[in-house]
Enzyme design. Structure first.
Site, PDB file in Angstrom:
ATOM      1  N   LYS A 562     -19.204  26.469  10.130  1.00 47.44           N
ATOM      2  CA  LYS A 562     -19.528  27.546  11.069  1.00 47.44           C
ATOM      3  C   LYS A 562     -19.460  26.939  12.463  1.00 47.44           C
ATOM      4  O   LYS A 562     -19.334  25.734  12.611  1.00 47.44           O
ATOM      5  CB  LYS A 562     -20.917  28.101  10.792  1.00 47.44           C
ATOM      6  CG  LYS A 562     -21.994  27.004  10.662  1.00 47.44           C
ATOM      7  CD  LYS A 562     -23.333  27.567  10.264  1.00 47.44           C
ATOM      8  CE  LYS A 562     -23.475  27.837   8.768  1.00 47.44           C
ATOM      9  NZ  LYS A 562     -23.673  29.226   8.439  1.00 47.44           N
ATOM     10  N   ARG A 563     -19.544  27.732  13.505  1.00 51.29           N
ATOM     11  CA  ARG A 563     -19.576  27.179  14.848  1.00 51.29           C
ATOM     12  C   ARG A 563     -20.740  26.192  14.993  1.00 51.29           C
ATOM     13  O   ARG A 563     -21.770  26.335  14.335  1.00 51.29           O
ATOM     14  CB  ARG A 563     -19.716  28.318  15.879  1.00 51.29           C
ATOM     15  CG  ARG A 563     -18.443  29.114  16.061  1.00 51.29           C
ATOM     16  CD  ARG A 563     -17.321  28.257  16.597  1.00 51.29           C
ATOM     17  NE  ARG A 563     -17.510  27.964  17.999  1.00 51.29           N
ATOM     18  CZ  ARG A 563     -16.796  28.470  18.982  1.00 51.29           C
ATOM     19  NH1 ARG A 563     -15.799  29.310  18.724  1.00 51.29           N
ATOM     20  NH2 ARG A 563     -17.024  28.153  20.230  1.00 51.29           N
ATOM     21  N   THR A 670     -21.503  35.455   7.683  1.00 45.47           N
ATOM     22  CA  THR A 670     -20.514  36.018   6.758  1.00 45.47           C
ATOM     23  C   THR A 670     -19.911  34.896   5.916  1.00 45.47           C
ATOM     24  O   THR A 670     -19.449  35.138   4.802  1.00 45.47           O
ATOM     25  CB  THR A 670     -19.389  36.764   7.517  1.00 45.47           C
ATOM     26  OG1 THR A 670     -18.994  35.964   8.647  1.00 45.47           O
ATOM     27  CG2 THR A 670     -19.860  38.117   7.990  1.00 45.47           C
ATOM     28  N   LYS A 674     -18.817  34.500   1.852  1.00 45.10           N
ATOM     29  CA  LYS A 674     -17.537  33.962   1.366  1.00 45.10           C
ATOM     30  C   LYS A 674     -17.777  32.840   0.362  1.00 45.10           C
ATOM     31  O   LYS A 674     -17.076  32.717  -0.643  1.00 45.10           O
ATOM     32  CB  LYS A 674     -16.697  33.439   2.547  1.00 45.10           C
ATOM     33  CG  LYS A 674     -16.171  34.563   3.425  1.00 45.10           C
ATOM     34  CD  LYS A 674     -15.704  34.103   4.799  1.00 45.10           C
ATOM     35  CE  LYS A 674     -15.640  35.301   5.733  1.00 45.10           C
ATOM     36  NZ  LYS A 674     -15.592  34.944   7.155  1.00 45.10           N
TER      37      LYS A 674
HETATM   38  C1  26Q Z   1     -19.949  37.006  25.836  1.00 37.22           C
HETATM   39  C2  26Q Z   1     -19.797  37.028  27.207  1.00 37.22           C
HETATM   40  C3  26Q Z   1     -18.892  36.192  27.845  1.00 37.22           C
HETATM   41  C4  26Q Z   1     -18.116  35.326  27.077  1.00 37.22           C
HETATM   42  C5  26Q Z   1     -18.259  35.312  25.691  1.00 37.22           C
HETATM   43  C6  26Q Z   1     -19.180  36.145  25.076  1.00 37.22           C
HETATM   44  C7  26Q Z   1     -19.340  36.116  23.594  1.00 37.22           C
HETATM   45  C8  26Q Z   1     -18.245  35.911  22.759  1.00 37.22           C
HETATM   46  C9  26Q Z   1     -18.399  35.863  21.377  1.00 37.22           C
HETATM   47  C10 26Q Z   1     -20.571  36.290  23.002  1.00 37.22           C
HETATM   48  C11 26Q Z   1     -20.714  36.246  21.630  1.00 37.22           C
HETATM   49  C12 26Q Z   1     -19.639  36.036  20.789  1.00 37.22           C
HETATM   50  C13 26Q Z   1     -19.733  35.985  19.328  1.00 37.22           C
HETATM   51  C14 26Q Z   1     -20.795  36.254  18.618  1.00 37.22           C
HETATM   52  C15 26Q Z   1     -20.796  36.154  17.159  1.00 37.22           C
HETATM   53  O1  26Q Z   1     -19.820  35.753  16.542  1.00 37.22           O
HETATM   54  N1  26Q Z   1     -21.889  36.539  16.506  1.00 37.22           N
HETATM   55  C16 26Q Z   1     -21.946  36.488  15.044  1.00 37.22           C
HETATM   56  O2  26Q Z   1     -21.518  37.744  14.546  1.00 37.22           O
HETATM   57  C17 26Q Z   1     -21.388  37.698  13.140  1.00 37.22           C
HETATM   58  C18 26Q Z   1     -20.800  39.022  12.703  1.00 37.22           C
HETATM   59  O3  26Q Z   1     -21.734  40.032  12.819  1.00 37.22           O
HETATM   60  C19 26Q Z   1     -22.720  37.418  12.498  1.00 37.22           C
HETATM   61  O4  26Q Z   1     -22.522  37.304  11.104  1.00 37.22           O
HETATM   62  C20 26Q Z   1     -23.331  36.142  13.054  1.00 37.22           C
HETATM   63  O5  26Q Z   1     -24.630  35.985  12.551  1.00 37.22           O
HETATM   64  C21 26Q Z   1     -23.359  36.195  14.564  1.00 37.22           C
HETATM   65  O6  26Q Z   1     -23.794  34.955  15.102  1.00 37.22           O
END
Ligand code: 26Q
Length: 826
Positions: A562-563, A670, A674
């Site tokens: 994961k990240r 998620t 998987k």
């Molecule tokens: C916001 C503003 C400026 C630049 C980037 C962003 C940004 C980009 C991506 C903020 C958040 C994200 C990604 C968030 C993310 O992936 N959240 C995950 O979403 C999944 C799907 O619902 C969940 O399963 C995870 O728990 C959640 O961390």
């Protein structure tokens, strides 16, 4: 391709005809475009050829589907058109998926046999479309898959980033980012529609005035950018539907600044072109963190404005009016990144179609729904008012009016005089635009992505909104494209399911549950174990190729992929591994099953601490793997460049799924689903969808540890003292101290201070030290359970079966029923 019996032809004969037809198309492409032949073509050329042929088939099928869509609209059916708007779609590779969905995998395999080639060789030529960071982007891709498989009329909207998420390279343990130039291999799937572009306005001088009792405005000297659509077809397993993902590419509208060019300033003329085209140059690589960069806001508005203009134009063309817009249209915004849809639609309805504020507002709120994906404070989007005002003056003015009316309504009807609450809920405040507030106010439904997360939204983050409009809040637990993550990634397990429960589970996700009946069947247990081992061997080969490490397929495969993030607590996992290492160093003769710890994780490029966590894992791995004695029993593997295609190889080989985020922080997860559907057993906290995984499989088929979400809150309130845990637990203290001496010549005293005495914030903010002891105990229980092979295999079977409820098809059913109020059209 036709499946039914035609005339006197048998099914086999039809397949022969189809195969020949496909090969003729392939040959013609190879001859006309690549100037080669089937016999001489390289794998790369065959990939492009096959992709082009498949894309053509999808185009034909799309035409058929379009007839259904038009017919459906004419009948004024109750089904709506769904628009799913998201800054990220993490699609990964497409060829394998399309071939599976079209039922053509075997056919192409046979064609390639003539060249002594395997499909895998061809698949390997396709770059991942990495137009996303992680969970949120992959969820959007899984949802498009399910929407299409299930016959909905759905369009995805996003941006056509020239560079996707960076490629990760590890040099001496340190993450380096390499640009992801995916288009050379990826553009075969993109269908350019330059004739269908939209113009998007930025900046300009904005003046409002009153005339004939109406507010009017002038907007001059704007910067116009052209948004050009590139469409990708989305197929669904054996589905009549073919949907589209429309990706916008920014282009300077004037193309070229002729005035500067004519006056001899060539460089300036060229620069202007560059500035607009920068907008879709690259995906922002931050995940779960807000980055208030001007270019990012431009990206959001480009996507929002082009998509909203496109949607409204199309709906107007079909119905000749927008009066019933909200009855025919669903616009779903994935997180707050597309929240400017709220003011942008207001602008279009009022300025372009002459609707009053109130009528326009009814349409907007009647159409938009919003999914929240995080409660982390640092991830909530807030934009400087000044920036929004100068870049998007008309939009800013509309937001001001939304804010004014909202505050007035709250103060007169909902929370009279309670300005604390009202200001907290308002779109504008402290010189910022609060995107989550804007999204909630502009949506008819707001959902979280797991039961726990949706409860936290109601009780905490959006509590005041919940008091105001409780009926707007709901939950839709995430799901995965299980045909990709099970049937395609783990064909052996899919075949075992065909043999035991029949193949209907490939269409009806509920059927997968039938597999639980085999949990005590010794022969099925043995099969499950055998398949897992084969998958471990296969992953072992990949690890050998990529990392040069030999892993033992009979060791326990423990995976955290994961990240890289503090809240996900890869550090907790690492501390425990350090402790195992120290145990073995004290007594190398301990009789134990060997353990292999596998990590995959990218860090945001500017997230310095996360990069140090990566370095810790890599260096710890180096030291352990290079120790001739210890490495017999312990291995640590860091898989570089974790991505969709790497995940597809990793999931089937996973035995223990590490889902150990601090409770209350992971919205859903998620990857947990998987791994589960591939027979892994979860080692996790009660966070996100883990809570529902536990409900699904029962306590006896999952290993849960650590504080609960409410305990975390309480413990933080009462004052968390990390050092107490360090001082009380010898094993933990030894592990933390080892950070200072370091591994493979690298000290990690910075991480030790992060845990004990940080220079800012509190020590160990995600409470790794507090949960360490319980984590170790429960992990030992898991490992004991693994030695009872019958028990473990039975657990594995229950996990596979009960993953049924985490099919994206189920999520889409929920959205359609509870939020969108719509149905499939085929
Ligand atoms: C916001 C503003 C400026 C630049 C980037 C962003 C940004 C980009 C991506 C903020 C958040 C994200 C990604 C968030 C993310 O992936 N959240 C995950 O979403 C999944 C799907 O619902 C969940 O399963 C995870 O728990 C959640 O961390």
């Amino acid at each position: 391709m036709k499946k039914q019996k035609i005339g006197d032809l048998t099914a086999n004969e039809i397949r022969d005809v189809d195969r020949k037809e496909l090969k003729v198309k392939l040959e013609s492409y190879l001859a006309n475009v690549m100037h080669t032949t089937f016999e001489r073509a390289t794998a790369e050329e065959l990939y492009k050829g096959l992709a082009t042929v498949v894309n053509g088939q999808l185009a034909d099928q799309r035409m058929e589907f379009n007839r259904k869509r038009i017919h459906n609209h004419r009948r004024k059916d109750t089904s709506k058109k769904i628009y799913y708007i998201c800054m990220e779609f993490l699609l990964g590779q497409s060829l394998k998926n399309h071939l599976y969905n079209l039922g053509e995998t075997e056919m192409v395999e046979e064609i390639l046999q003539e060249r002594d080639m395997t499909l895998e060789q061809i698949y390997d030529c396709e770059p991942d479309a990495g137009l996303g960071n992680g969970g949120l982007g992959r969820l959007a891709a899984c949802f498009m898959d399910a929407l299409t498989a299930d016959g909905y009329d759905a369009t995805g909207y996003s941006l056509c980033y020239e560079y996707g998420l960076f490629k990760q390279m590890i040099a001496d343990g340190w993450q380096m980012e390499v640009p992801d130039n995916w288009l050379p291999g990826g553009r075969v799937w993109l269908n350019a529609r330059e004739d269908d572009s939209f113009k998007v306005k930025f900046y300009g001088d904005y003046h409002e005035y009153w005339e004939d009792g109406r507010m009017k405005y002038n907007l001059e000297h704007v910067q116009e950018v052209e948004a050009i659509p590139y469409d990708m077809f989305i197929s669904g397993a054996d589905s009549k539907a073919v949907n589209k993902l429309r990706l916008w590419l920014a282009k300077d509208w004037d193309g070229f600044d002729m005035a500067s060019f004519n006056s001899g300033d060539f460089t300036k003329a060229a620069q202007r072109t560059n500035s607009a085209e920068m907008i879709t140059k690259v995906l922002y690589p931050a995940d779960n963190i807000e980055e208030g960069k001007e270019l990012r806001l431009k990206q959001q508005y480009l996507m929002v404005s082009a998509s909203c203009q496109n949607i409204v134009r199309d709906q107007y063309a079909i119905y000749g009016t927008l009066d019933n817009f909200e009855k025919n249209t669903v616009i779903h915004i994935n997180d707050t990144h597309p929240a400017l849809c709220v003011p942008e639609l207001m602008r279009i309805f009022m300025d372009d179609y002459g609707y009053s504020w109130d009528d326009a507002w009814k349409k907007v709120v009647g159409t938009i729904s919003y999914t929240n994906h995080t409660v982390l404070a640092e991830a909530l989007e807030k934009w400087n008012e000044g920036l929004v005002q100068s870049m998007l003056p008309r939009i800013y003015s509309i937001i001001q009016e939304i804010d004014r009316r909202f505050k007035e309504e709250m103060n007169t009807r909902v929370f009279p005089g309670d300005w604390g609450k009202i200001n907290y809920m308002a779109p504008l405040g402290e010189q910022k635009v609060h995107m989550a507030n804007l999204a909630v106010i502009g949506s008819h439904h707001i959902n979280g992505v797991s039961a726990l997360h949706s409860d936290i939204l109601k009780e905490d983050l959006f509590h005041d909104f919940y008091l105001w409009v409780p009926e707007r809040f709901t939950n839709v637990t995430n799901g995965i494209a299980y045909r990709r993550w099970l049937c395609q990634s783990n064909p052996a397990l899919a075949s075992l399911l065909d043999e035991t429960i029949g193949s209907s589970y490939r269409h009806k996700y509920e059927k997968l549950r039938d597999f639980a009946e085999f949990k005590d069947d010794a022969s099925v247990q043995a099969e499950v174990e055998k398949i897992k081992r084969e998958n471990k061997v296969r992953l072992g080969k990949l690890i050998k190729e990529r990392n040069g490490i030999d892993v033992d397929p009979d060791s326990l495969f423990v995976v955290q992929a994961k990240r890289m993030h503090e809240y996900k607590r890869q550090l907790l996992n690492a501390l425990r591994i350090i402790s195992r290492y120290q145990m073995l160093r004290n007594d190398p003769t301990i009789d134990m099953r060997p353990e292999t710890y596998i990590f995959g994780a990218k860090a945001a490029p500017s997230y310095y601490l996360a990069k140090h966590f990566i370095q810790l894992i890599v260096k710890l791995g180096q030291e352990i793997n290079n120790d001739p004695v210890i490495s017999q029993k312990l291995k640590v593997v860091f898989l570089e460049n974790y991505s969709v295609s790497v995940a597809e190889k990793l999931m089937p080989a996973t035995e223990v799924s590490e889902q150990i985020s601090l409770a209350g922080k992971e919205a859903s997860g998620t990857g947990n689903m998987k791994m589960m559907i591939n027979g892994a057993v979860t080692m996790g906290t009660l966070d996100g969808a883990n809570v529902e995984i536990r409900e699904a499989v029962g306590d006896e088929n999952i290993f849960i540890f650590g504080q609960k979400a409410h305990e975390v809150e309480q413990n933080l309130r009462e004052g968390y003292r990390a050092r107490d845990y360090y001082e009380q637990n010898d094993l933990l203290r030894d592990a933390v101290d080892a950070l200072e001496y370091g591994f493979a010549g690298e000290s990690f005293s910075n991480i030790k201070s992060y845990l004990l005495d940080p220079s800012y914030s509190i020590a160990d903010p995600y409470m790794c030290l507090k949960d360490f002891d319980d984590y170790c105990k429960v992990h030992q229980e898991l490992q004991d359970a693994y030695e009872d092979r019958a028990r473990w295999n039975s657990m594995s079977i229950v996990n596979i079966a009960e993953a049924a409820r985490f099919a994206a098809d189920r999520s889409i059913d929920d959205y359609a029923k509870w939020i969108w109020h719509t149905k499939p059209i085929v």
